[in-house]
Scaffold this active site. Sequence first.
Site, PDB file in Angstrom:
ATOM      1  N   VAL A  24      39.738  -6.797  23.463  1.00  0.00           N
ATOM      2  CA  VAL A  24      39.922  -8.090  24.124  1.00  0.00           C
ATOM      3  C   VAL A  24      40.827  -9.002  23.280  1.00  0.00           C
ATOM      4  O   VAL A  24      41.714  -9.674  23.818  1.00  0.00           O
ATOM      5  CB  VAL A  24      38.561  -8.764  24.417  1.00  0.00           C
ATOM      6  CG1 VAL A  24      38.766 -10.071  25.162  1.00  0.00           C
ATOM      7  CG2 VAL A  24      37.676  -7.835  25.230  1.00  0.00           C
ATOM      8  N   LYS A  27      28.604 -11.365  25.791  1.00  0.00           N
ATOM      9  CA  LYS A  27      27.437 -11.494  26.678  1.00  0.00           C
ATOM     10  C   LYS A  27      26.133 -11.447  25.892  1.00  0.00           C
ATOM     11  O   LYS A  27      25.156 -12.108  26.257  1.00  0.00           O
ATOM     12  CB  LYS A  27      27.441 -10.397  27.743  1.00  0.00           C
ATOM     13  CG  LYS A  27      27.334  -9.001  27.182  1.00  0.00           C
ATOM     14  CD  LYS A  27      28.119  -8.000  27.951  1.00  0.00           C
ATOM     15  CE  LYS A  27      28.685  -7.002  26.990  1.00  0.00           C
ATOM     16  NZ  LYS A  27      29.880  -6.357  27.418  1.00  0.00           N
ATOM     17  N   LYS A  49      24.134  -9.695  31.357  1.00  0.00           N
ATOM     18  CA  LYS A  49      25.012 -10.451  32.263  1.00  0.00           C
ATOM     19  C   LYS A  49      24.200 -11.161  33.353  1.00  0.00           C
ATOM     20  O   LYS A  49      24.511 -12.293  33.719  1.00  0.00           O
ATOM     21  CB  LYS A  49      26.037  -9.497  32.893  1.00  0.00           C
ATOM     22  CG  LYS A  49      27.022  -8.925  31.855  1.00  0.00           C
ATOM     23  CD  LYS A  49      27.785  -7.759  32.443  1.00  0.00           C
ATOM     24  CE  LYS A  49      28.794  -7.185  31.483  1.00  0.00           C
ATOM     25  NZ  LYS A  49      29.334  -5.892  31.960  1.00  0.00           N
ATOM     26  N   ILE A 100      36.849 -11.243  36.626  1.00  0.00           N
ATOM     27  CA  ILE A 100      36.374 -11.949  37.836  1.00  0.00           C
ATOM     28  C   ILE A 100      35.872 -13.341  37.426  1.00  0.00           C
ATOM     29  O   ILE A 100      34.977 -13.443  36.582  1.00  0.00           O
ATOM     30  CB  ILE A 100      35.207 -11.179  38.512  1.00  0.00           C
ATOM     31  CG1 ILE A 100      35.628  -9.747  38.844  1.00  0.00           C
ATOM     32  CG2 ILE A 100      34.738 -11.909  39.758  1.00  0.00           C
ATOM     33  CD1 ILE A 100      34.488  -8.872  39.375  1.00  0.00           C
ATOM     34  N   ASP A 121      23.180  -3.790  29.315  1.00  0.00           N
ATOM     35  CA  ASP A 121      24.391  -4.598  29.466  1.00  0.00           C
ATOM     36  C   ASP A 121      24.306  -5.430  30.751  1.00  0.00           C
ATOM     37  O   ASP A 121      24.610  -6.629  30.751  1.00  0.00           O
ATOM     38  CB  ASP A 121      25.598  -3.651  29.501  1.00  0.00           C
ATOM     39  CG  ASP A 121      26.901  -4.355  29.803  1.00  0.00           C
ATOM     40  OD1 ASP A 121      27.544  -4.838  28.850  1.00  0.00           O
ATOM     41  OD2 ASP A 121      27.285  -4.437  30.991  1.00  0.00           O
TER      42      ASP A 121
HETATM   43  N1  LIG Z   1      36.159  -4.449  25.967  1.00  0.00           N
HETATM   44  C1  LIG Z   1      35.974  -5.021  27.130  1.00  0.00           C
HETATM   45  O1  LIG Z   1      36.503  -4.581  28.155  1.00  0.00           O
HETATM   46  C2  LIG Z   1      35.122  -6.258  27.236  1.00  0.00           C
HETATM   47  C3  LIG Z   1      34.888  -6.834  28.496  1.00  0.00           C
HETATM   48  C4  LIG Z   1      34.145  -8.012  28.592  1.00  0.00           C
HETATM   49  C5  LIG Z   1      33.620  -8.571  27.451  1.00  0.00           C
HETATM   50  N2  LIG Z   1      33.822  -7.980  26.238  1.00  0.00           N
HETATM   51  C6  LIG Z   1      33.264  -8.603  25.049  1.00  0.00           C
HETATM   52  O2  LIG Z   1      34.330  -9.001  24.200  1.00  0.00           O
HETATM   53  C7  LIG Z   1      33.914  -8.902  22.843  1.00  0.00           C
HETATM   54  C8  LIG Z   1      34.928  -8.034  22.071  1.00  0.00           C
HETATM   55  O3  LIG Z   1      34.920  -6.728  22.620  1.00  0.00           O
HETATM   56  P1  LIG Z   1      36.022  -5.655  22.213  1.00  0.00           P
HETATM   57  O4  LIG Z   1      35.880  -4.544  23.194  1.00  0.00           O
HETATM   58  O5  LIG Z   1      37.334  -6.320  22.040  1.00  0.00           O
HETATM   59  O6  LIG Z   1      35.467  -5.184  20.796  1.00  0.00           O
HETATM   60  P2  LIG Z   1      36.218  -4.256  19.712  1.00  0.00           P
HETATM   61  O7  LIG Z   1      37.353  -3.541  20.340  1.00  0.00           O
HETATM   62  O8  LIG Z   1      35.159  -3.484  19.034  1.00  0.00           O
HETATM   63  O9  LIG Z   1      36.834  -5.295  18.681  1.00  0.00           O
HETATM   64  C9  LIG Z   1      36.059  -6.040  17.791  1.00  0.00           C
HETATM   65  C10 LIG Z   1      36.964  -6.740  16.797  1.00  0.00           C
HETATM   66  O10 LIG Z   1      36.161  -7.588  15.986  1.00  0.00           O
HETATM   67  C11 LIG Z   1      36.417  -7.342  14.616  1.00  0.00           C
HETATM   68  N3  LIG Z   1      35.162  -7.489  13.898  1.00  0.00           N
HETATM   69  C12 LIG Z   1      33.987  -6.873  14.183  1.00  0.00           C
HETATM   70  N4  LIG Z   1      33.026  -7.285  13.323  1.00  0.00           N
HETATM   71  C13 LIG Z   1      33.616  -8.168  12.507  1.00  0.00           C
HETATM   72  C14 LIG Z   1      33.175  -8.931  11.404  1.00  0.00           C
HETATM   73  N5  LIG Z   1      31.901  -8.874  10.981  1.00  0.00           N
HETATM   74  N6  LIG Z   1      34.062  -9.737  10.783  1.00  0.00           N
HETATM   75  C15 LIG Z   1      35.341  -9.782  11.191  1.00  0.00           C
HETATM   76  N7  LIG Z   1      35.826  -9.097  12.235  1.00  0.00           N
HETATM   77  C16 LIG Z   1      34.976  -8.293  12.868  1.00  0.00           C
HETATM   78  C17 LIG Z   1      36.972  -5.938  14.525  1.00  0.00           C
HETATM   79  O11 LIG Z   1      37.808  -5.903  13.375  1.00  0.00           O
HETATM   80  P3  LIG Z   1      38.574  -4.549  12.887  1.00  0.00           P
HETATM   81  O12 LIG Z   1      39.539  -4.277  14.004  1.00  0.00           O
HETATM   82  O13 LIG Z   1      39.241  -4.926  11.639  1.00  0.00           O
HETATM   83  O14 LIG Z   1      37.526  -3.513  12.768  1.00  0.00           O
HETATM   84  C18 LIG Z   1      37.722  -5.810  15.846  1.00  0.00           C
HETATM   85  O15 LIG Z   1      39.043  -6.291  15.704  1.00  0.00           O
HETATM   86  C19 LIG Z   1      32.497  -8.354  22.874  1.00  0.00           C
HETATM   87  O16 LIG Z   1      31.588  -9.416  22.831  1.00  0.00           O
HETATM   88  C20 LIG Z   1      32.413  -7.666  24.233  1.00  0.00           C
HETATM   89  O17 LIG Z   1      31.096  -7.603  24.736  1.00  0.00           O
HETATM   90  C21 LIG Z   1      34.572  -6.829  26.115  1.00  0.00           C
END
Ligand SMILES: NC(=O)c1ccc[n+]([C@@H]2O[C@H](COP(=O)([O-])OP(=O)(O)OC[C@H]3O[C@@H](n4cnc5c(N)ncnc54)[C@H](OP(=O)(O)O)[C@@H]3O)[C@@H](O)[C@H]2O)c1
Length: 429
Positions: free
Chosen positions: A14, A105, A205, A136, A201
């Site tokens: 994201v 969430k 939501k 959405i 999950d």
């Molecule tokens: N993915 C989706 O489609 C989606 C949809 C709706 C909502 N969300 C929500 O959006 C949020 C992010 O999701 P995502 O899929 O983007 O997650 P992700 O791909 O796992 O990315 C997480 C990011 O956060 C960083 N991070 C994690 N722990 C950290 C810490 N303790 N200190 C500093 N940086 C940290 C990671 O750093 P590094 O890269 O350096 O490891 C990574 O860049 C979540 O809350 C998720 O529920 C995601």
Amino acid sequence: MNGIKIAVLGLGNVGRGVWKILHKQQDMIKEYIGIPIEIKKVLVRDVSKNRGIDVPPHVLTTNIDDVLLDEDIQIIVELIGGLHPAYEYIRKAIEMGKHVVTANKAVIASYGKELIQLANERKVLLRFEGSVGGGIPIIAALSKSFAANEIEAIVGIINGTTNYILTQMTRYGMDFKTALHLAQEKGYAEADPTSDIEGEDAAFKLSILAFIAFGVYVPPQDIPREGITRISEKEIQYAAQLGYTIKLLAVARKHEGKIDIHVHPALVPNTHPLAAVNDEFNALFIKGDAVGEIMMYGKGAGSLPTGSAVVSDIMDVACAILSGRIMPYTYKHSGQELRINGEGEGEYYIRLEVVDKPGVLGKISTVLGNHGVSIASVVQRGRGERIVPLVLITHNVERKRLDRALEEIEKFDVVEEVASILRVESHSG
Ligand SMILES: NC(=O)c1ccc[n+]([C@@H]2O[C@H](COP(=O)([O-])OP(=O)(O)OC[C@H]3O[C@@H](n4cnc5c(N)ncnc54)[C@H](OP(=O)(O)O)[C@@H]3O)[C@@H](O)[C@H]2O)c1
């Protein structure tokens, strides 16, 4: 004039989507808000990781204090995910007078009420459109567009992973495990899919949606939930023969001063618009007393769809900062105390495996009748085998009552097993 400075915590799926949209649309965003939005800092765990985007090294940091103590940064965009340390970072940011946008969430479902209150006290904004339904705009719809309505029901397909799996099982007759592996290969399911397939999950939501729509906070762990791990190809086939499609539904419905709230796989009539929501798509079916029935459909996850929701929140907050209109977050109250009713009443699909001999159906219907469970339809298919399936659909009944009847029925010699109990979602709203 200088731009509005923001910090992004997390540059994963994201975070990268947000980075790309903010850069691609920078002229349009500047025109819309009046001044540019500038990402001053990005917090990650590993600054050396190749992320496929061009981030100047001085922008990256691994130290949260570089963000929280920087007085120029007005908006913190939390995209780390998980409960900790995301919750602590959001709380700290609000305490330090910064506005917060998040797609988390887990944090909003678990601590949203407290964080909204804190943000209102500190006169900052907390926005979380990306936390439900990805691209959405359901939070905006419930809190703004349907503000003139009393919301009566929300029925949603709000987990793309399970919807993808159920679609493959329905379309190609795949078993659950094969469909799950395919979802993992395609990137729709995580390596550890537990939270999705067990309905957690969706419960996160749903807790957020119920809070916004009804002003009632139901902790996600208190929402009765069942995932899709026990759905077999057989159930999908029988449901299809009866004119239904199986979907994992998140339901919050208000009636007679109570709110039924639950996450369950359910049989949806093929004539219902939710039955046609396939693959990784999400949809929310809302019923308001003035607007009537509305359905919103789209990508419930993904880098750019979720990024779209997050950037729109950032733009909204930036406009509020510039106009000086930092309005406290108000969510709708029903004006009455709503009793949380868990699963409530419903119609049920029951598959029993029974000995194929005369009188079995009569015996079973007598017990059901004794417990006040009335049968809407029965399908019995004798295939010349000793044990055959007997599929029943009930009228509206309380689950406890049905369970008591089935407990008795299971003891009959002629009943091999109660193989499946699923809800039937035949209400339109
Ligand atoms: N993915 C989706 O489609 C989606 C949809 C709706 C909502 N969300 C929500 O959006 C949020 C992010 O999701 P995502 O899929 O983007 O997650 P992700 O791909 O796992 O990315 C997480 C990011 O956060 C960083 N991070 C994690 N722990 C950290 C810490 N303790 N200190 C500093 N940086 C940290 C990671 O750093 P590094 O890269 O350096 O490891 C990574 O860049 C979540 O809350 C998720 O529920 C995601």
